[in-house]
Motif scaffolding. Structure first.
Motif, PDB file in Angstrom:
ATOM      1  N   ASN A  30      28.447  29.211  33.639  1.00  0.00           N
ATOM      2  CA  ASN A  30      27.634  29.151  34.851  1.00  0.00           C
ATOM      3  C   ASN A  30      26.821  27.860  34.942  1.00  0.00           C
ATOM      4  OD1 ASN A  30      26.818  30.879  37.229  1.00  0.00           O
ATOM      5  ND2 ASN A  30      24.809  30.295  36.425  1.00  0.00           N
ATOM      6  N   LYS A  31      26.585  27.229  33.785  1.00  0.00           N
ATOM      7  CA  LYS A  31      25.837  25.960  33.825  1.00  0.00           C
ATOM      8  C   LYS A  31      26.688  24.880  34.490  1.00  0.00           C
ATOM      9  CE  LYS A  31      23.388  27.298  29.686  1.00  0.00           C
ATOM     10  NZ  LYS A  31      23.505  27.317  28.233  1.00  0.00           N
ATOM     11  N   ALA A  32      27.984  24.934  34.290  1.00  0.00           N
ATOM     12  CA  ALA A  32      28.878  23.956  34.923  1.00  0.00           C
ATOM     13  C   ALA A  32      29.190  24.336  36.369  1.00  0.00           C
ATOM     14  CB  ALA A  32      30.167  23.854  34.116  1.00  0.00           C
ATOM     15  N   TYR A  33      29.378  25.636  36.602  1.00  0.00           N
ATOM     16  CA  TYR A  33      29.761  26.101  37.944  1.00  0.00           C
ATOM     17  C   TYR A  33      28.846  27.242  38.346  1.00  0.00           C
ATOM     18  CZ  TYR A  33      33.852  23.528  36.458  1.00  0.00           C
ATOM     19  OH  TYR A  33      34.672  22.551  35.964  1.00  0.00           O
ATOM     20  N   PRO A  34      27.653  26.898  38.864  1.00  0.00           N
ATOM     21  CA  PRO A  34      26.688  27.941  39.222  1.00  0.00           C
ATOM     22  C   PRO A  34      27.170  28.816  40.379  1.00  0.00           C
ATOM     23  CG  PRO A  34      25.811  25.728  39.642  1.00  0.00           C
ATOM     24  CD  PRO A  34      27.170  25.546  39.071  1.00  0.00           C
ATOM     25  N   LEU A  35      26.421  29.885  40.616  1.00  0.00           N
ATOM     26  CA  LEU A  35      26.867  30.932  41.534  1.00  0.00           C
ATOM     27  C   LEU A  35      27.209  30.437  42.938  1.00  0.00           C
ATOM     28  CD1 LEU A  35      24.544  33.823  40.370  1.00  0.00           C
ATOM     29  CD2 LEU A  35      27.056  33.892  40.470  1.00  0.00           C
ATOM     30  N   ALA A  36      26.432  29.474  43.465  1.00  0.00           N
ATOM     31  CA  ALA A  36      26.704  29.010  44.836  1.00  0.00           C
ATOM     32  C   ALA A  36      28.108  28.408  44.905  1.00  0.00           C
ATOM     33  CB  ALA A  36      25.647  27.988  45.265  1.00  0.00           C
ATOM     34  N   ARG A  37      28.473  27.617  43.906  1.00  0.00           N
ATOM     35  CA  ARG A  37      29.816  26.996  43.895  1.00  0.00           C
ATOM     36  C   ARG A  37      30.887  28.051  43.670  1.00  0.00           C
ATOM     37  NH1 ARG A  37      31.293  21.768  40.644  1.00  0.00           N
ATOM     38  NH2 ARG A  37      33.205  22.166  41.818  1.00  0.00           N
ATOM     39  N   LEU A  38      30.586  28.990  42.779  1.00  0.00           N
ATOM     40  CA  LEU A  38      31.569  30.032  42.477  1.00  0.00           C
ATOM     41  C   LEU A  38      31.863  30.884  43.710  1.00  0.00           C
ATOM     42  CD1 LEU A  38      33.324  31.675  40.540  1.00  0.00           C
ATOM     43  CD2 LEU A  38      31.263  32.866  39.763  1.00  0.00           C
ATOM     44  N   MET A  39      30.795  31.288  44.406  1.00  0.00           N
ATOM     45  CA  MET A  39      31.003  32.151  45.572  1.00  0.00           C
ATOM     46  C   MET A  39      31.701  31.396  46.703  1.00  0.00           C
ATOM     47  SD  MET A  39      30.111  34.988  44.416  1.00  0.00           S
ATOM     48  CE  MET A  39      30.495  35.887  45.920  1.00  0.00           C
ATOM     49  N   ALA A  40      31.426  30.093  46.824  1.00  0.00           N
ATOM     50  CA  ALA A  40      32.132  29.300  47.841  1.00  0.00           C
ATOM     51  C   ALA A  40      33.628  29.261  47.512  1.00  0.00           C
ATOM     52  CB  ALA A  40      31.544  27.887  47.895  1.00  0.00           C
ATOM     53  N   ALA A  41      33.942  29.114  46.218  1.00  0.00           N
ATOM     54  CA  ALA A  41      35.356  29.084  45.804  1.00  0.00           C
ATOM     55  C   ALA A  41      36.019  30.438  46.067  1.00  0.00           C
ATOM     56  CB  ALA A  41      35.461  28.714  44.327  1.00  0.00           C
ATOM     57  N   CYS A  42      35.273  31.518  45.850  1.00  0.00           N
ATOM     58  CA  CYS A  42      35.830  32.864  46.090  1.00  0.00           C
ATOM     59  C   CYS A  42      36.088  33.080  47.580  1.00  0.00           C
ATOM     60  CB  CYS A  42      34.883  33.936  45.564  1.00  0.00           C
ATOM     61  SG  CYS A  42      34.767  33.958  43.775  1.00  0.00           S
ATOM     62  N   ARG A  43      35.154  32.618  48.410  1.00  0.00           N
ATOM     63  CA  ARG A  43      35.368  32.757  49.865  1.00  0.00           C
ATOM     64  C   ARG A  43      36.595  31.962  50.298  1.00  0.00           C
ATOM     65  NH1 ARG A  43      29.875  31.892  49.964  1.00  0.00           N
ATOM     66  NH2 ARG A  43      28.784  33.871  49.942  1.00  0.00           N
ATOM     67  N   ALA A  44      36.712  30.743  49.774  1.00  0.00           N
ATOM     68  CA  ALA A  44      37.870  29.905  50.130  1.00  0.00           C
ATOM     69  C   ALA A  44      39.161  30.554  49.632  1.00  0.00           C
ATOM     70  CB  ALA A  44      37.701  28.513  49.518  1.00  0.00           C
ATOM     71  N   TYR A  45      39.095  31.183  48.461  1.00  0.00           N
ATOM     72  CA  TYR A  45      40.284  31.857  47.914  1.00  0.00           C
ATOM     73  C   TYR A  45      40.715  32.982  48.858  1.00  0.00           C
ATOM     74  CZ  TYR A  45      43.436  34.153  44.669  1.00  0.00           C
ATOM     75  OH  TYR A  45      44.557  34.693  44.100  1.00  0.00           O
ATOM     76  N   ARG A  46      39.746  33.739  49.316  1.00  0.00           N
ATOM     77  CA  ARG A  46      40.004  34.862  50.237  1.00  0.00           C
ATOM     78  C   ARG A  46      40.678  34.363  51.519  1.00  0.00           C
ATOM     79  NH1 ARG A  46      41.565  38.825  52.771  1.00  0.00           N
ATOM     80  NH2 ARG A  46      40.263  40.489  53.572  1.00  0.00           N
ATOM     81  N   GLU A  47      40.125  33.253  52.040  1.00  0.00           N
ATOM     82  CA  GLU A  47      40.673  32.706  53.284  1.00  0.00           C
ATOM     83  C   GLU A  47      42.092  32.188  53.095  1.00  0.00           C
ATOM     84  OE1 GLU A  47      38.168  29.694  55.159  1.00  0.00           O
ATOM     85  OE2 GLU A  47      36.574  31.207  55.157  1.00  0.00           O
ATOM     86  N   LYS A  48      42.310  31.475  52.002  1.00  0.00           N
ATOM     87  CA  LYS A  48      43.630  30.840  51.786  1.00  0.00           C
ATOM     88  C   LYS A  48      44.719  31.858  51.473  1.00  0.00           C
ATOM     89  CE  LYS A  48      43.444  26.055  50.821  1.00  0.00           C
ATOM     90  NZ  LYS A  48      42.289  25.399  50.228  1.00  0.00           N
ATOM     91  N   THR A  49      44.373  32.891  50.712  1.00  0.00           N
ATOM     92  CA  THR A  49      45.412  33.801  50.221  1.00  0.00           C
ATOM     93  C   THR A  49      45.474  35.101  51.017  1.00  0.00           C
ATOM     94  OG1 THR A  49      43.918  34.906  48.688  1.00  0.00           O
ATOM     95  CG2 THR A  49      45.069  32.958  47.854  1.00  0.00           C
ATOM     96  N   GLY A  50      44.412  35.419  51.752  1.00  0.00           N
ATOM     97  CA  GLY A  50      44.368  36.697  52.461  1.00  0.00           C
ATOM     98  C   GLY A  50      44.128  37.870  51.521  1.00  0.00           C
ATOM     99  N   ARG A  51      43.853  37.591  50.256  1.00  0.00           N
ATOM    100  CA  ARG A  51      43.666  38.664  49.264  1.00  0.00           C
ATOM    101  C   ARG A  51      42.173  38.858  48.995  1.00  0.00           C
ATOM    102  NH1 ARG A  51      47.071  42.123  47.881  1.00  0.00           N
ATOM    103  NH2 ARG A  51      46.562  42.084  45.667  1.00  0.00           N
ATOM    104  N   ARG A  52      41.766  40.110  48.962  1.00  0.00           N
ATOM    105  CA  ARG A  52      40.376  40.409  48.624  1.00  0.00           C
ATOM    106  C   ARG A  52      40.090  40.055  47.173  1.00  0.00           C
ATOM    107  NH1 ARG A  52      37.680  45.990  49.855  1.00  0.00           N
ATOM    108  NH2 ARG A  52      39.676  46.902  49.332  1.00  0.00           N
ATOM    109  N   VAL A  53      38.948  39.475  46.914  1.00  0.00           N
ATOM    110  CA  VAL A  53      38.566  39.149  45.542  1.00  0.00           C
ATOM    111  C   VAL A  53      37.834  40.358  44.963  1.00  0.00           C
ATOM    112  CG1 VAL A  53      37.138  37.604  44.119  1.00  0.00           C
ATOM    113  CG2 VAL A  53      38.383  36.702  46.110  1.00  0.00           C
ATOM    114  N   SER A  54      38.086  40.637  43.690  1.00  0.00           N
ATOM    115  CA  SER A  54      37.288  41.701  43.081  1.00  0.00           C
ATOM    116  C   SER A  54      36.345  41.086  42.044  1.00  0.00           C
ATOM    117  CB  SER A  54      38.179  42.807  42.529  1.00  0.00           C
ATOM    118  OG  SER A  54      38.531  42.564  41.231  1.00  0.00           O
ATOM    119  N   TYR A  55      35.228  41.735  41.843  1.00  0.00           N
ATOM    120  CA  TYR A  55      34.174  41.199  40.981  1.00  0.00           C
ATOM    121  C   TYR A  55      33.883  42.180  39.852  1.00  0.00           C
ATOM    122  CZ  TYR A  55      33.622  38.038  44.900  1.00  0.00           C
ATOM    123  OH  TYR A  55      33.881  37.116  45.887  1.00  0.00           O
TER     124      TYR A  55
END
Ligand code: SF4
Length: 365
Positions: free
Chosen positions: A242-267
């Motif tokens: 998390n020090k390298a990739y804090p939550l704001a960056r992680l959640m942005a990547a998850c949102r982009a993943y959802r948009e690109k793949t159409g697949r729901r992310v699970s946490y």
């Protein structure tokens, strides 16, 4: 021997594992040997559908080709060092690889089918504080063939088909990206194990650039992100990534993943008593996930002796789940499987290496 028949490492290299080659690469390797394309399909079927133990078993391949293959490639299976069976049907295997290192794989039985938890590395570099694998030194990444061999060994021992895979064992799968992609290509190939991509779940601690890379592949698998905390201070304490990739960056990547793949992310959220399981943590998690349709799996963390993490009790877990649901978050509490057989990932391996005395772990659990 024709130099084209040599493994990619060159004349003096250690033979490479032929089980690691997806069909396309196998076709190229056999084309280099002057073989027609149908031979690659036959060979792939022997390796991944019929699970041949040696080239000699492949009796519809010409003897000269079998000899050439055996001269250039290896195809060992791991040794089963230990097999633990839980009262709830979970089975844990400790496997020894060709170079002596050990890994774990776990068969889990659910109402929807049989699932295998696959290891992707020997050890892990990510250092999560609650995890036995993060506690052990990283040794190396697994080849695609070593991951496939976990499935084949487990199916042979269990005597039944395994139809779901979770890449959630020892190691961070996205830290071994290329081999994991080859593994997925192999096990979803209809000429091999023919698993459905939708039945594969890949778990990551949050390597943002690799989540972005995975999104580009647009695979139909489920991305499962280990969150374990909804604020950066706590998450960095539990998970150094998390020090390298804090939550704001992680959640942005998850949102982009959802948009690109159409697949729901699970946490995934492992509840650690006194560290991330307060009502305020549930509220922070609900805020973090607002606007996403992600699903939260709450996991009572498996205790690992010597590590600073104790599972939240059942009452706290239920209260946490209820608070999330009240805030509109789709959350379920995962059943803890195999608690009587040291199910925490990497724990058996630490015992084998003498890092945790076996009887002490049993007593602790
Ligand atoms: S939780 Fe996963 S990523 Fe973290 S140390 Fe353990 S195996 Fe590695």
């Amino acid at each position: 021997m024709n130099s084209q028949a040599l493994p990619r490492g060159g004349r003096n290299a250690v033979k490479e594992d032929i089980v690691s080659l997806p069909l396309q690469q196998l076709q190229q390797a056999l084309a280099d040997l002057g073989q027609p394309p149908y031979r690659a399909k036959q060979l792939f079927g022997w390796l991944h559908a019929r699970r041949a133990q040696s080239f000699d078993d492949m009796n519809n391949l010409p003897a000269a080709l079998r000899a050439k293959l055996a001269a250039s490639w290896r195809m060992e299976q791991p040794d089963v060092v230990r097999r633990l069976q839980s009262a709830d049907g979970t089975e844990k295997l400790l496997l020894r690889l060709h170079d002596g290192h050990t890994i774990e794989t776990v068969v889990m039985r659910y109402h929807h089918g049989v699932s295998l938890c696959v290891s992707s590395q020997v050890g892990c570099r990510m250092g999560c504080t609650f995890c036995a694998s993060g506690h052990a030194a990283f040794v190396r990444s697994l080849s695609a063939g070593e991951m496939a061999a976990q499935l084949y060994t487990a199916e042979a021992l269990a005597g039944e088909r395994i139809d779901h895979l979770v890449l959630m064992g020892i190691g961070e799968p996205l830290d071994n990206f290329d081999n994991v992609m080859d593994f997925i290509a192999i096990v979803t190939d209809e000429a091999g194990a023919d698993l459905s991509m939708r039945n594969i779940s890949l778990s990551t601690c949050g390597l943002v650039p690799m989540i972005e890379k995975l999104a580009e592949r647009k695979l139909g698998l489920t991305l499962s992100v280990s969150l374990h905390a909804a604020n950066d201070a706590t998450r960095s304490r539990l998970m150094p990534v998390n020090k390298a990739y804090p939550l704001a960056r992680l959640m942005a990547a998850c949102r982009a993943y959802r948009e690109k793949t159409g697949r729901r992310v699970s946490y995934e959220y492992a509840l650690v008593a006194g560290q991330n399981d307060a009502d305020t943590d549930a509220d922070a998690l609900a805020d973090l996930l607002r606007g996403t349709d992600g699903h939260v799996n709450l996991i009572p963390v498996n205790p690992v002796l010597g590590l600073p993490a104790t599972a939240s009790d059942a009452g706290r877990t239920a209260a946490f789940a209820a608070r999330l649901k009240a805030r509109g978050v789709n959350a379920t509490v995962r059943r803890r499987l195999g608690a009587d057989i040291d199910a925490a990932c990497g724990q058996l391996r630490l015992q084998e290496a003498g890092r945790i005395p076996e009887d002490t772990v049993a007593a602790y659990l």
